[in-house]
Structure formats: C-alpha cells, structure tokens
Scaffold this active site. Structure first.
Site, mmCIF file in Angstrom:
data_model
loop_
_atom_site.group_PDB
_atom_site.id
_atom_site.type_symbol
_atom_site.label_atom_id
_atom_site.label_comp_id
_atom_site.label_asym_id
_atom_site.label_seq_id
_atom_site.Cartn_x
_atom_site.Cartn_y
_atom_site.Cartn_z
ATOM 1 N N HIS A 56 37.242 32.239 41.556
ATOM 2 C CA HIS A 56 38.458 31.619 41.031
ATOM 3 C C HIS A 56 39.654 31.914 41.926
ATOM 4 C CE1 HIS A 56 36.688 31.291 36.694
ATOM 5 N NE2 HIS A 56 36.238 30.358 37.507
ATOM 6 N N ASP A 58 42.728 32.704 41.644
ATOM 7 C CA ASP A 58 43.615 33.852 41.471
ATOM 8 C C ASP A 58 42.942 35.172 41.837
ATOM 9 O OD1 ASP A 58 41.991 33.388 39.211
ATOM 10 O OD2 ASP A 58 43.334 34.493 37.887
ATOM 11 N N ASP A 134 36.843 39.795 36.068
ATOM 12 C CA ASP A 134 37.006 39.174 34.751
ATOM 13 C C ASP A 134 35.767 39.355 33.877
ATOM 14 O OD1 ASP A 134 39.481 38.424 35.577
ATOM 15 O OD2 ASP A 134 39.084 36.269 35.656
#
Length: 283
Positions: A56, A58, A134
């Site tokens: 991802h 970010d 995450d």
C-alpha cells in the site's frame, strides 16, 4: 539495537532500526523518504536496506525515490506489488544485519502478501521487537482486504500471537485511541482495556506516539487476539475463532463508519500534504 519511531503523513509510522556497533541501519515502511534521510543523517548511520510490510502506498510510496537517491539500496518484501522491490522474501526466511537477526513472518489478512518482521539480538538483555505493519496494531489490527478470516486468524493468533510476550510491537498506524474505544465496546468489563484507554487519552492529549506496546499487553486487551475469550465470543455470537474474528472485523468497520466523516476540504488538504495533488501554477 536502537529503534527510531518516525510519525509521518496523518497517522503512519516509519521506523529506522540501527545496529549500534556497525552503524548500519534498516528502514521499515518508507512513506516519506526526505524525512527518513534527515534522521539517517542526524544519526550518522549507513542505510542499506528497506523492509516493506506490504504494497500500500502509505507504506511503500517512498521506496522508488529512496532507491534513486541511494544506489545499491536493497528493498525487501513479500509482495511483487511493492515499489522498487529488489528481492521477494518468503515466510520463515532469516536475515542478518550485524548483531541483529530478522525472521520474516508472512501474515496475510490486510493484504495477501503482508510480511511482519521479528528482530532480536544474540546475548542481549533488551526484548525482541516485531514490526507488524497493518497486520497487528495497538489494541487492533488492519482491515481484512484480500484473504479469508481463517488466514487472518492464523496470522494474528498462531503466528504473531505466539511470539515471546515481552516482544515490543511496532505497528504501522496510530489508531490506538479508536482501537481501544472499540475494544471497550467488545469487553466493557475488561479492566485492562479501561486502564489502557485512560493511558492512551493522556498520550493523545500530549500528542506523543503510543508505540510500542508489548505482545503480552496485547493479549490482555486486543480483541482480535482474544477470539477464544468468552466475553469476545459473547459479543460476536460465534464460537469458532475465525468466525469470531470475521464478526469483529465487520463490527469494527461499522464502529469506524459511525465516526464523523472527513469533510471534502480536509481530504483535499491531506492529499496536498501527502503529495497526491499539486497546487496549480500561476499563469
């Protein structure tokens, strides 16, 4: 082993891990390379490697620019979608940076190619650390986007949840306050949740990072690691661990949607800050 916690964007964390004898450094999840390089220069270390938890933007958007600025930089991860990836890692692979050992732990759930990194040093009294991106956060976990609930359960409970309880947990986002508010909804009588929430509110007022936690602490208040506990099962109405986890993810998403949505003007401002938009040039 020294860990520099680097808050970036709206709520992300980058990390710089320094081997204090060789002065070699490894970065985790490079989102803002300029900020990272400022700290590399200040610390007087040699950055050789980037460990990326998942693809991802970010967490990986800075890889390309960093590789351009540092020829020979090694960018590692488990997903071919990671920007500037130089080598794909596999579950259980071990790396070495001076005295620092790294065990690569595939933790699908948030994404199918999510890798967490477990670090320790031989003959060192300091506790080990896991950089969980995450997959696991303080009192929570990332949204399940690409895998089954069973796979996510295995990642959280059987892979990360069995690490030594003293392991420091360095996650990818600062979502602690919201995570604990949801945990309190799941287990309103859990005194560990109440105590951690009170602590988090004070940290939030002081605007200071809430990482790291420890795995032992997470097992006491993180509902996503407590799927076998009776209060969590009662909240979900399920018994099978993967089914409990699936309901928790669904309820957490509803809990988050109930929060005040970001106004369009604020969204545009954040996009400018993150480099997704550029101001028009004057004519």
């Amino acid at each position: 082993m020294k860990v520099k916690v680097i808050p970036v964007l709206e709520d992300n964390y980058m990390y710089l891990v320094i081997e204090e004898h060789t002065r070699e450094a490894v970065a985790v999840d490079v989102a803002v390379p300029k900020r990272l390089l400022e700290i590399v220069g200040r610390e007087g270390v040699s950055l050789t490697t980037v460990l990326t938890t998942h693809h991802h933007w970010d967490h990986a958007r800075g890889n390309m620019e960093l590789a351009r600025l540092l020829p020979g930089l090694v960018v590692l991860g488990a997903d071919e979608r990671i920007c500037a990836l130089t080598r794909r890692l596999v579950h259980g692979e071990e790396l070495r940076f001076g005295a620092i050992h790294v065990r690569c732990l595939l933790t699908p759930g948030h994404t199918s190619g999510h890798m967490s990194y477990f670090l320790w040093e031989d003959e060192c009294l300091d506790p080990p650390a896991v950089f969980s991106g995450d997959a696991l956060s303080v009192a929570g976990c990332g949204s399940r986007l690409e895998t089954t609930a069973q796979q996510m359960y295995h990642s959280l409970v059987e892979t990360l949840g069995t690490l030594p309880p003293e392991t420091k947990v360095f996650c990818g986002h600062e979502h602690t306050l919201g995570n604990l508010e949801f945990a309190q909804k799941v287990e309103p009588c859990n005194n560990q949740v109440k105590a951690k929430l009170s602590w988090a509110k004070k940290r939030d007022e002081d605007d200071v990072p809430m990482v790291p936690s420890t795995l032992g602490e997470e097992l006491l208040y993180n509902p996503f690691l407590r799927v076998a506990e009776e209060p969590v099962r009662k909240f979900t109405g399920k018994v099978a661990p993967a089914e409990v986890l699936e309901v928790l993810c669904r309820e957490r998403a509803s809990f988050e949607r109930a929060a005040e949505p970001l106004q369009p003007q604020a969204q545009a401002l954040l996009a400018l800050q993150w480099g997704l938009l550029s101001m028009p040039r004057p004519k």
